[in-house]
Write a protein that holds these residues in place. Structure first.
Motif, PDB file in Angstrom:
ATOM      1  N   PHE A  38      -0.077   7.907   5.327  1.00 27.01           N
ATOM      2  CA  PHE A  38       0.745   8.297   3.833  1.00 27.01           C
ATOM      3  C   PHE A  38       0.971   9.928   3.611  1.00 27.01           C
ATOM      4  O   PHE A  38       2.738   9.839   4.273  1.00 27.01           O
ATOM      5  N   PRO A  39       0.114  10.502   3.892  1.00 29.32           N
ATOM      6  CA  PRO A  39       0.657  12.342   3.493  1.00 29.32           C
ATOM      7  C   PRO A  39       1.344  12.692   5.452  1.00 29.32           C
ATOM      8  O   PRO A  39       2.066  13.726   5.341  1.00 29.32           O
TER       9      PRO A  39
ATOM     10  N   ARG B  96       3.063   6.588  -6.940  1.00 34.85           N
ATOM     11  CA  ARG B  96       1.946   7.107  -7.719  1.00 34.85           C
ATOM     12  C   ARG B  96       2.409   8.553  -7.407  1.00 34.85           C
ATOM     13  O   ARG B  96       2.122   9.844  -8.204  1.00 34.85           O
TER      14      ARG B  96
ATOM     15  N   GLY C 196       1.092  -0.797  -0.174  1.00 36.58           N
ATOM     16  CA  GLY C 196      -0.099   0.116   0.040  1.00 36.58           C
ATOM     17  C   GLY C 196       0.478   1.315   0.073  1.00 36.58           C
ATOM     18  O   GLY C 196       0.798   2.488  -0.233  1.00 36.58           O
TER      19      GLY C 196
ATOM     20  N   ASP D  33      -9.169  -1.000   7.103  1.00 36.55           N
ATOM     21  CA  ASP D  33      -8.951  -1.825   6.063  1.00 36.55           C
ATOM     22  C   ASP D  33      -7.705  -0.564   5.493  1.00 36.55           C
ATOM     23  O   ASP D  33      -7.322   0.159   5.885  1.00 36.55           O
TER      24      ASP D  33
ATOM     25  N   ASP E 106      -6.154  -0.129   2.769  1.00 34.99           N
ATOM     26  CA  ASP E 106      -6.127   1.487   1.893  1.00 34.99           C
ATOM     27  C   ASP E 106      -6.452   2.313   2.425  1.00 34.99           C
ATOM     28  O   ASP E 106      -5.869   3.112   2.290  1.00 34.99           O
ATOM     29  N   GLU E 107      -7.597   2.118   3.525  1.00 36.12           N
ATOM     30  CA  GLU E 107      -8.059   3.066   5.011  1.00 36.12           C
ATOM     31  C   GLU E 107      -7.038   3.303   5.459  1.00 36.12           C
ATOM     32  O   GLU E 107      -6.164   5.216   5.443  1.00 36.12           O
TER      33      GLU E 107
ATOM     34  N   ARG F 232       2.590   2.028  -3.563  1.00 32.65           N
ATOM     35  CA  ARG F 232       1.761   2.653  -4.185  1.00 32.65           C
ATOM     36  C   ARG F 232       1.353   3.939  -4.422  1.00 32.65           C
ATOM     37  O   ARG F 232       1.911   4.449  -5.171  1.00 32.65           O
ATOM     38  N   ARG F 233       1.807   4.394  -3.270  1.00 33.00           N
ATOM     39  CA  ARG F 233       1.628   5.687  -3.142  1.00 33.00           C
ATOM     40  C   ARG F 233       2.709   6.886  -3.356  1.00 33.00           C
ATOM     41  O   ARG F 233       2.735   7.310  -3.716  1.00 33.00           O
TER      42      ARG F 233
ATOM     43  N   CYS G 164      -3.657   3.079   4.786  1.00 31.32           N
ATOM     44  CA  CYS G 164      -2.558   3.736   4.491  1.00 31.32           C
ATOM     45  C   CYS G 164      -2.823   5.284   3.100  1.00 31.32           C
ATOM     46  O   CYS G 164      -1.932   6.275   3.844  1.00 31.32           O
ATOM     47  N   ASP G 165      -3.996   5.726   3.129  1.00 28.04           N
ATOM     48  CA  ASP G 165      -4.328   6.763   2.444  1.00 28.04           C
ATOM     49  C   ASP G 165      -3.960   7.771   4.130  1.00 28.04           C
ATOM     50  O   ASP G 165      -3.878   9.008   3.854  1.00 28.04           O
ATOM     51  N   ALA G 166      -4.656   7.277   5.642  1.00 33.21           N
ATOM     52  CA  ALA G 166      -4.481   8.682   6.152  1.00 33.21           C
ATOM     53  C   ALA G 166      -2.396   8.447   6.469  1.00 33.21           C
ATOM     54  O   ALA G 166      -2.807   9.589   6.947  1.00 33.21           O
TER      55      ALA G 166
END
Length: 259
Positions: free
Chosen positions: A210-211, A28, A21, A201, A203-204, A24-25, A206-208
């Motif tokens: 990663f930044p 991208r 995860g 989850d 993806d949830e 990918r981030r 990693c989305d949170a």
């Protein structure tokens, strides 16, 4: 995509779960990414599904494989400036019921603890010598703070990763290499094997997080591992540690490595 902010990133255990995860981030976002894994087939699938992600097959429980990885990085990714120590394995068996051969227990310890410590020794000096900003992300666990009875060796190893990360951060103070501890709660990956996935989850998660992996904060948690009970404990430990470290007077990385 190449920009002045492009990073060169190594993620161990990047063929699935949190490692994939994050890979990918990073990719991208335009960064160069190399991931490791034990299964060449999984790595081939990653390379096919995530164009541009580079791969390295090896078992990081083995010190010779860690040295081989470090040599590979020196040859193909000499601009390495982000190291994510993520590779993991979790044996779900309580202490009283654990009759596995010691080799299985040792493998768990080596993947979770020996690998990040050894790779730090092998790669951080190279990252410092580049002279630019750098980042080490060590992935621990909520189990480092609240031991899990169903995964006692995993919890103990992650507690050791937490401790080492604190002292690594102190040793690198004054250099341009920052240290972040990523503290996942339970995340529904394949870490513990088929049928054992539960939690947030991926993806949830990693989305949170990663930044937040930019070096601006020493720890990054999510959900239960970002709650006041954990953060207050970490803050209290940090205050006690800094007082002890100041009295001990142990030198950090030599000024010659600081740019």
């Amino acid at each position: 995509m190449t920009t002045p902010e492009t990073r060169s990133v190594l993620i161990t255990g990047g063929s699935a779960g949190i490692g994939l995860g994050l890979a990918r981030r990073y990719r991208r976002a335009g960064h160069r990414v190399l991931v490791t894994g034990r299964d060449p087939g999984r790595l081939a699938a990653v390379a096919a599904g995530e164009p541009g992600v580079e791969t390295f097959a090896g078992d990081l429980a083995d010190p010779t494989e860690r040295e081989r990885l470090a040599e590979h990085v020196r040859r193909v990714l000499p601009a390495l400036d982000v190291l994510v120590n993520n590779a993991g394995v979790q044996r779900r068996v309580g202490i009283a019921a654990d009759a596995a051969p010691w080799s299985e227990v040792q493998n768990e310890i080596d993947v979770l603890l020996s690998a990040p410590l050894h790779l730090t020794r092998l790669l951080v000096p190279m990252m410092l010598d580049r002279g630019g900003p750098a980042l080490v992300v060590n992935v621990s666990s909520g189990g480092a703070f609240v031991p899990q009875t169903f995964a006692p060796v995993y919890s103990a190893a992650k507690a050791a990763v937490h401790s080492y990360t604190v002292t690594l951060r102190e040793a690198l103070d004054g250099t341009r290499c920052q240290v972040v501890e990523l503290i996942p709660p339970a995340v529904a990956t394949g870490l513990a094997g088929p049928g054992a996935a539960h939690g947030a989850d991926p993806d949830e998660f990693c989305d949170a997080v990663f930044p937040l992996l930019d070096g601006s904060r020493p720890e990054v948690g999510f959900g239960p591992t970002a709650e006041p009970g954990i953060t207050a404990r970490i803050d209290a430990e940090r205050r006690a540690f800094l007082g002890s470290a100041a009295r001990a007077g142990v030198p950090g990385f030599a000024p010659a490595s600081r740019h």
